[in-house]
Design a protein around this motif. Structure first.
Motif, PDB file in Angstrom:
ATOM      1  N   ILE A 174     -46.413  36.279 -36.603  1.00  0.00           N
ATOM      2  CA  ILE A 174     -45.170  36.924 -36.175  1.00  0.00           C
ATOM      3  C   ILE A 174     -45.303  37.332 -34.711  1.00  0.00           C
ATOM      4  O   ILE A 174     -46.384  37.733 -34.260  1.00  0.00           O
ATOM      5  N   SER A 175     -44.214  37.193 -33.965  1.00  0.00           N
ATOM      6  CA  SER A 175     -44.257  37.552 -32.551  1.00  0.00           C
ATOM      7  C   SER A 175     -42.872  37.979 -32.085  1.00  0.00           C
ATOM      8  O   SER A 175     -41.859  37.638 -32.721  1.00  0.00           O
ATOM      9  N   ILE A 176     -42.841  38.709 -30.983  1.00  0.00           N
ATOM     10  CA  ILE A 176     -41.583  39.171 -30.389  1.00  0.00           C
ATOM     11  C   ILE A 176     -41.457  38.606 -28.980  1.00  0.00           C
ATOM     12  O   ILE A 176     -42.405  38.669 -28.207  1.00  0.00           O
ATOM     13  N   ASN A 177     -40.293  38.077 -28.658  1.00  0.00           N
ATOM     14  CA  ASN A 177     -39.952  37.733 -27.279  1.00  0.00           C
ATOM     15  C   ASN A 177     -38.955  38.783 -26.808  1.00  0.00           C
ATOM     16  O   ASN A 177     -37.770  38.730 -27.154  1.00  0.00           O
ATOM     17  N   ASP A 178     -39.436  39.762 -26.048  1.00  0.00           N
ATOM     18  CA  ASP A 178     -38.569  40.866 -25.636  1.00  0.00           C
ATOM     19  C   ASP A 178     -37.419  40.397 -24.744  1.00  0.00           C
ATOM     20  O   ASP A 178     -36.307  40.909 -24.830  1.00  0.00           O
ATOM     21  N   ALA A 179     -37.686  39.441 -23.891  1.00  0.00           N
ATOM     22  CA  ALA A 179     -36.651  38.970 -22.958  1.00  0.00           C
ATOM     23  C   ALA A 179     -35.480  38.344 -23.702  1.00  0.00           C
ATOM     24  O   ALA A 179     -34.339  38.432 -23.259  1.00  0.00           O
ATOM     25  N   GLU A 180     -35.793  37.683 -24.837  1.00  0.00           N
ATOM     26  CA  GLU A 180     -34.739  37.011 -25.588  1.00  0.00           C
ATOM     27  C   GLU A 180     -34.272  37.834 -26.790  1.00  0.00           C
ATOM     28  O   GLU A 180     -33.397  37.385 -27.528  1.00  0.00           O
ATOM     29  N   ASN A 181     -34.864  39.019 -26.980  1.00  0.00           N
ATOM     30  CA  ASN A 181     -34.525  39.843 -28.149  1.00  0.00           C
ATOM     31  C   ASN A 181     -34.592  39.017 -29.433  1.00  0.00           C
ATOM     32  O   ASN A 181     -33.661  39.030 -30.260  1.00  0.00           O
ATOM     33  N   THR A 182     -35.685  38.309 -29.573  1.00  0.00           N
ATOM     34  CA  THR A 182     -35.874  37.426 -30.713  1.00  0.00           C
ATOM     35  C   THR A 182     -37.273  37.624 -31.292  1.00  0.00           C
ATOM     36  O   THR A 182     -38.234  37.802 -30.548  1.00  0.00           O
ATOM     37  N   VAL A 183     -37.345  37.595 -32.607  1.00  0.00           N
ATOM     38  CA  VAL A 183     -38.625  37.649 -33.319  1.00  0.00           C
ATOM     39  C   VAL A 183     -38.838  36.305 -33.984  1.00  0.00           C
ATOM     40  O   VAL A 183     -37.905  35.733 -34.557  1.00  0.00           O
ATOM     41  N   PHE A 184     -40.058  35.808 -33.875  1.00  0.00           N
ATOM     42  CA  PHE A 184     -40.392  34.503 -34.434  1.00  0.00           C
ATOM     43  C   PHE A 184     -41.394  34.658 -35.571  1.00  0.00           C
ATOM     44  O   PHE A 184     -42.213  35.572 -35.578  1.00  0.00           O
ATOM     45  N   LEU A 185     -41.319  33.738 -36.512  1.00  0.00           N
ATOM     46  CA  LEU A 185     -42.339  33.625 -37.551  1.00  0.00           C
ATOM     47  C   LEU A 185     -42.797  32.170 -37.555  1.00  0.00           C
ATOM     48  O   LEU A 185     -42.070  31.276 -37.998  1.00  0.00           O
ATOM     49  N   ARG A 186     -43.991  31.956 -37.025  1.00  0.00           N
ATOM     50  CA  ARG A 186     -44.559  30.622 -37.017  1.00  0.00           C
ATOM     51  C   ARG A 186     -45.302  30.427 -38.331  1.00  0.00           C
ATOM     52  O   ARG A 186     -46.193  31.210 -38.665  1.00  0.00           O
ATOM     53  N   MET A 187     -44.925  29.396 -39.062  1.00  0.00           N
ATOM     54  CA  MET A 187     -45.497  29.145 -40.382  1.00  0.00           C
ATOM     55  C   MET A 187     -46.219  27.804 -40.364  1.00  0.00           C
ATOM     56  O   MET A 187     -45.576  26.756 -40.211  1.00  0.00           O
ATOM     57  N   ASN A 188     -47.533  27.856 -40.465  1.00  0.00           N
ATOM     58  CA  ASN A 188     -48.356  26.646 -40.486  1.00  0.00           C
ATOM     59  C   ASN A 188     -48.883  26.381 -41.887  1.00  0.00           C
ATOM     60  O   ASN A 188     -48.943  27.279 -42.729  1.00  0.00           O
ATOM     61  N   ASN A 189     -49.269  25.146 -42.095  1.00  0.00           N
ATOM     62  CA  ASN A 189     -49.881  24.762 -43.367  1.00  0.00           C
ATOM     63  C   ASN A 189     -49.061  25.252 -44.563  1.00  0.00           C
ATOM     64  O   ASN A 189     -49.579  25.880 -45.480  1.00  0.00           O
ATOM     65  N   LEU A 190     -47.786  24.946 -44.523  1.00  0.00           N
ATOM     66  CA  LEU A 190     -46.884  25.417 -45.569  1.00  0.00           C
ATOM     67  C   LEU A 190     -47.250  24.830 -46.924  1.00  0.00           C
ATOM     68  O   LEU A 190     -47.729  23.686 -47.027  1.00  0.00           O
ATOM     69  N   ARG A 191     -47.004  25.620 -47.948  1.00  0.00           N
ATOM     70  CA  ARG A 191     -47.317  25.226 -49.331  1.00  0.00           C
ATOM     71  C   ARG A 191     -46.040  25.292 -50.163  1.00  0.00           C
ATOM     72  O   ARG A 191     -45.096  26.008 -49.818  1.00  0.00           O
ATOM     73  N   PRO A 192     -45.991  24.576 -51.271  1.00  0.00           N
ATOM     74  CA  PRO A 192     -44.798  24.642 -52.133  1.00  0.00           C
ATOM     75  C   PRO A 192     -44.450  26.067 -52.573  1.00  0.00           C
ATOM     76  O   PRO A 192     -43.259  26.387 -52.704  1.00  0.00           O
ATOM     77  N   ASP A 193     -45.449  26.935 -52.739  1.00  0.00           N
ATOM     78  CA  ASP A 193     -45.118  28.298 -53.164  1.00  0.00           C
ATOM     79  C   ASP A 193     -44.595  29.163 -52.021  1.00  0.00           C
ATOM     80  O   ASP A 193     -44.297  30.338 -52.227  1.00  0.00           O
ATOM     81  N   ASP A 194     -44.473  28.602 -50.838  1.00  0.00           N
ATOM     82  CA  ASP A 194     -43.775  29.293 -49.739  1.00  0.00           C
ATOM     83  C   ASP A 194     -42.267  29.060 -49.800  1.00  0.00           C
ATOM     84  O   ASP A 194     -41.521  29.654 -49.023  1.00  0.00           O
TER      85      ASP A 194
END
Length: 124
Positions: A69-89
């Protein structure tokens, strides 16, 4: 109040990045922001949360080491980078915010500003 986007259909092992825009909140200053998910027939659960004040983060055990999880303050946006996704996600993913003064952790019922959800489907 918040606008979530970035969901989609991917295969197991692939990655996605979800975005949460502040929309009608205007800014995430002085808010804690969280990502939560709800799979069909299950309760909504916490995935990851971040404090805009000190940048401290929380990750559910099931996603630790795979999601960031990360915040870009300039863009007022929060990101969730999801790697190695699994079916139970597979779930509808929601972003939410709570004022820092009321932030006690990554608990669903503490958050009072919500986005509309974005669907993530992971095929095996």
């Amino acid at each position: 109040q918040l606008q979530a986007s970035g969901g989609g259909l991917v295969q197991a092992g692939e990655s996605l990045t979800l975005s949460c825009a502040a929309a009608s909140l205007g800014t995430f200053d002085d808010y804690a922001i969280g990502w939560f998910r709800q799979a069909p027939g299950k309760e909504r659960e916490a995935v990851s949360c971040i404090s805009s004040d000190d940048g401290s983060t929380y990750y559910a055990t099931s996603v630790k080491g795979r999601f960031t999880i990360s915040i870009n303050d300039a863009e007022n946006t929060v990101f969730l980078r999801m790697n190695n996704l699994r079916p139970d996600d597979t779930a509808a993913y929601y972003c939410a915010a709570v004022v820092e003064g009321d932030y006690n952790g990554c608990f669903v019922h503490d958050y009072n500003y919500w986005g509309q959800g974005t669907l993530v489907t992971v095929s095996s």
